[in-house]
Enzyme design. Structure first.
Site, short mmCIF file in Angstrom:
data_model
loop_
_atom_site.label_atom_id
_atom_site.label_comp_id
_atom_site.label_asym_id
_atom_site.label_seq_id
_atom_site.Cartn_x
_atom_site.Cartn_y
_atom_site.Cartn_z
N ASP A 168 0.85 -1.19 0.00
CA ASP A 168 0.00 0.00 0.00
C ASP A 168 0.89 1.24 0.00
O ASP A 168 1.73 1.40 0.89
CB ASP A 168 -0.90 0.00 1.24
CG ASP A 168 -1.88 1.16 1.24
OD1 ASP A 168 -1.54 2.21 1.82
OD2 ASP A 168 -2.96 1.04 0.66
N GLU A 219 -4.44 2.34 -4.49
CA GLU A 219 -2.98 2.39 -4.39
C GLU A 219 -2.41 1.10 -3.79
O GLU A 219 -1.27 1.09 -3.31
CB GLU A 219 -2.55 3.59 -3.54
CG GLU A 219 -2.96 3.57 -2.08
CD GLU A 219 -4.35 4.14 -1.84
OE1 GLU A 219 -4.62 4.50 -0.68
OE2 GLU A 219 -5.16 4.23 -2.78
#
Length: 229
Positions: free
Chosen positions: A21, A64
């Site tokens: 992440d 993301e």
């Protein structure tokens, strides 16, 4: 992923996965715009393609977040690879509006074992490790096996907000949700519209410490009575 799990079952081949992440990616979009955010995602993807081997499979998991599948790889070998990727990403420079900036990432790793031979289970374990990495300050990699030890040493703190005005309740709750945790504390935020729903809930855990914020005037039961009970 199911194929790699099958190989592990049949041939005892090692298999590890990592969830990655990008840290504070929303801030990149808010500060520099979504086009620059897209360039950051492309830059990260290029870095993965450059550093990974022929067998590793990388895919975007959403927003993301990315998942990397690593066949014939132990959790320790996966850790070495992800850390190499992390330090390379940390050093990578991005530019927007004449300003240079860097983006880091947090990651969680899980290895196939006799107790997690299902894609969902492995992803859950990697996600728990990722969550721990983020709670410990981000920009680091955590193996799922280490999650229990990390969580055990943390002091659990529950922040309870009791207010019948939902705007105030949500405002206070959201404020505390953004508190950064560290190596010593794990914070959970709870909210209730009145004292009765609070007292009737399963809110108490003897292993936790508490901060209780409540309105003086509440329906059916005022704040003093709630505290007394």
């Amino acid at each position: 992923m199911k194929l790699f799990i099958k190989h592990h079952q049949q041939n005892k081949e090692h298999f590890s996965i990592a969830i990655i992440d990008l840290d504070y990616f929303k801030k990149v979009n808010d500060t520099y715009g979504h086009l620059v955010g897209d360039e950051v995602l492309k830059g990260f993807a290029s870095l993965v393609k450059e550093l990974k081997g022929a067998e590793e499979i990388a895919c975007r998991y959403g927003g993301e977040e990315f998942v990397i599948l690593m066949p014939r790889t132990t959790k320790k070998e996966a850790f070495i690879f992800i850390e190499k990727l992390r330090t390379s990403m940390e050093k990578k420079t991005f530019t927007a509006n004449g300003t240079s900036f860097h983006v880091t990432f947090s990651s969680g790793i899980a290895e196939a074992t006799s107790t997690n031979l299902h894609p969902k289970k492995m992803l859950e374990e990697a996600d728990q490790a990722l969550y721990t990495a983020k709670q410990l300050g981000r920009n680091q990699t955590i193996i799922f096996d280490n999650v229990a030890a990390v969580e055990k040493r943390k002091v659990k703190i529950k922040i309870v907000v009791i207010d019948d005005v939902y705007i105030i309740r949500d405002l206070i709750t959201n404020h505390f949700k953004h508190l950064e945790e560290n190596d010593d504390y794990r914070i959970e935020t709870l909210s209730f519209p009145d004292g009765i729903s609070f007292l009737e809930s399963n809110w108490y855990d003897p292993a936790c410490k508490y901060i209780i914020l409540l309105d003086w005037i509440l329906p059916q039961m005022d704040g003093i009575e709630v505290l007394s009970r």
